[in-house]
Design a protein around this motif. Structure first.
Motif, PDB file in Angstrom:
ATOM      1  N   SER A 251       4.846 -15.779   3.620  1.00 43.85           N
ATOM      2  CA  SER A 251       3.830 -16.494   4.401  1.00 43.85           C
ATOM      3  C   SER A 251       3.643 -15.848   5.771  1.00 43.85           C
ATOM      4  O   SER A 251       2.506 -15.666   6.231  1.00 43.85           O
ATOM      5  CB  SER A 251       4.231 -17.963   4.559  1.00 43.85           C
ATOM      6  N   THR A 254       1.785 -12.648   5.422  1.00 42.00           N
ATOM      7  CA  THR A 254       0.357 -12.899   5.210  1.00 42.00           C
ATOM      8  C   THR A 254      -0.353 -13.122   6.536  1.00 42.00           C
ATOM      9  O   THR A 254      -1.463 -12.607   6.765  1.00 42.00           O
ATOM     10  CB  THR A 254       0.170 -14.125   4.291  1.00 42.00           C
ATOM     11  N   VAL A 255       0.277 -13.889   7.421  1.00 41.81           N
ATOM     12  CA  VAL A 255      -0.292 -14.110   8.761  1.00 41.81           C
ATOM     13  C   VAL A 255      -0.354 -12.792   9.520  1.00 41.81           C
ATOM     14  O   VAL A 255      -1.365 -12.478  10.178  1.00 41.81           O
ATOM     15  CB  VAL A 255       0.545 -15.150   9.529  1.00 41.81           C
ATOM     16  N   TYR A 256       0.704 -12.008   9.435  1.00 40.10           N
ATOM     17  CA  TYR A 256       0.705 -10.698  10.100  1.00 40.10           C
ATOM     18  C   TYR A 256      -0.482  -9.859   9.641  1.00 40.10           C
ATOM     19  O   TYR A 256      -1.157  -9.223  10.461  1.00 40.10           O
ATOM     20  CB  TYR A 256       2.003  -9.955   9.775  1.00 40.10           C
ATOM     21  N   TYR A 258      -3.420 -10.680   7.895  1.00 39.66           N
ATOM     22  CA  TYR A 258      -4.797 -11.161   8.023  1.00 39.66           C
ATOM     23  C   TYR A 258      -5.157 -11.637   9.425  1.00 39.66           C
ATOM     24  O   TYR A 258      -6.334 -11.620   9.801  1.00 39.66           O
ATOM     25  CB  TYR A 258      -5.047 -12.287   7.018  1.00 39.66           C
ATOM     26  N   VAL A 259      -4.176 -12.080  10.186  1.00 42.38           N
ATOM     27  CA  VAL A 259      -4.461 -12.607  11.523  1.00 42.38           C
ATOM     28  C   VAL A 259      -4.138 -11.569  12.599  1.00 42.38           C
ATOM     29  O   VAL A 259      -4.957 -11.314  13.497  1.00 42.38           O
ATOM     30  CB  VAL A 259      -3.669 -13.905  11.772  1.00 42.38           C
TER      31      VAL A 259
END
Length: 399
Positions: A251, A254-256, A258-259
């Motif tokens: 998780s 994923t933040v790394y 896409y964000v």
């Protein structure tokens, strides 16, 4: 005619769908008369709330059972007694039958009874071979090259394609598991409302997170002999919280991506690597411990013919953590491409087999704990009302 034959030939018991359910009904009738084991786990207090045992209630009780084995070793009617009471083995059979009965789609019901391990391994190797073949066909230098720094993993397969393939597999697993849980909840004759009761959900989640009922009534779990230990409970904790940490790592990654627009692989000290490494080590130790305990377990406590379904999930967890750790250690070498393909193949196989593996026992057990928590709260509330009414009747209205 002796008492054992009378119990076996009773005609007022309802017809059941399987022999295991019929035997479970007989045992619950005997246990409900004895009640010696009521302090061992949640099964026996839940049993005492009933006077009859239809299939739905028996499936509920079987999935409420944590298989600690304490009731077998404590039972005065266990074999070789004529009553032949073996609750752990019988409820294990009912539990395994319930996995097949509520599986989705239905045609997958018998897939993992005996061949689960081979199906999982073949699926993992097939996906790995496909990735290796695809990359080698396009550019062999990529497969055996040394790739370092951000984006190195995606030299093998672009991120979007990788996310799509594994996203579809994970989505399928979520849908299949959701459908299975929905059928199980209805199969134990419960409306959907109690799943929305926050207190019951909290009680069940707390009991599941602590593995409260895998301790044989505070003395430990029985495995290969009559000496209880906490080893199985500790191994379960390592697997569960290790799996949870790996999910957190994914998780965060994923933040790394896409964000924060940061591509894997990440430095060893970064959060996704730290969480993933600790989680993999926990799963590796826990899965190895559970597999060892399962292979050494007293045969009288388990449903022997379908041991393969249990083993498949444990082995896949072990291989997932092992390939992940090896990939982390050797990601800066020429074998990174092969190791990444193997790891992705194992993860893919783990995803698509989750709804048909022993993973479901944790979900069904939590659902059974939700129902038990709801029933226990209703009983306690009823007893409180009766006590209040009695006190009011005997001594007038209380201040």
């Amino acid at each position: 005619m002796d008492v054992a034959n009378i119990l076996n030939q009773s005609t007022d018991r309802p017809a059941h769908a399987t022999e295991a359910l019929t035997e479970a009904d007989r045992l619950m009738t005997v246990c409900n008369s004895c009640r010696y084991c009521e302090g061992l786990c949640a099964v026996f207090p839940a049993m005492e709330m009933r006077r009859a045992f239809p299939d739905g209630d028996l499936n509920f009780l079987a999935n409420l059972c944590h298989g600690c084995g304490a009731c077998y070793y404590d039972c005065q009617f266990a074999p070789p007694h004529a009553f032949n009471v073996n609750v752990p083995e019988t409820l294990a059979k009912v539990r395994n039958d319930s996995y097949r009965a509520f599986v989705w789609p239905r045609w997958c019901a018998g897939m993992f009874d005996r061949n689960g391990l081979w199906i999982s391994i073949i699926a993992a190797l097939s996906i790995a071979a496909f990735i290796i073949g695809f990359v080698a066909y396009r550019d062999p230098s990529v497969l055996f090259g040394v790739h370092t720094g951000p984006g190195a993993f995606f030299q093998m397969m672009p991120h979007n394609e990788m996310a799509f393939i594994f996203g579809v597999a994970f989505l399928y697993a979520i849908i299949a598991m959701t459908m299975g849980v929905r059928m199980f909840w209805r199969g134990i004759a419960e409306p959907m409302g109690p799943l929305k009761e926050p207190l019951a959900l909290w009680d069940a989640s707390k009991d599941a997170g602590q593995l409260r009922y895998l301790n044989g009534g505070e003395i430990g779990c029985y495995n290969e002999d009559e000496r209880p230990t906490d080893r199985r409970r500790n191994y379960h904790h390592l697997v569960f919280y290790g799996f949870l940490l790996c999910f957190v790592a994914t998780s965060v990654a994923t933040v790394y991506h896409y964000v924060l627009h940061r591509e894997a692989p990440y430095p060893w000290y970064d959060l996704p690597v730290v969480f993933g490494t600790v989680g993999d080590i926990g799963m590796l130790i826990g899965a190895a411990g559970l597999l060892s305990a399962k292979l050494r377990r007293d045969p009288v406590l388990v449903d022997q013919p379908r041991l393969g379904m249990d083993v498949a999930f444990i082995v896949m967890l072990f291989l997932t953590s092992l390939t992940g750790l090896v990939l982390l250690a050797l990601r800066g070498t020429a074998v990174m491409g092969i190791l990444l393909a193997l790891h992705l193949g194992v993860v893919f196989a783990l995803f698509i087999t989750l709804p048909y593996s022993k993973f479901m026992h944790g979900i069904y057990r939590w659902v059974a704990l939700v129902r038990y928590a709801k029933e226990r709260r209703l009983i306690l509330a009823s007893e409180a009302e009766e006590l209040a009414a009695t006190s009011t009747g005997q001594g007038g209205t209380r201040p």
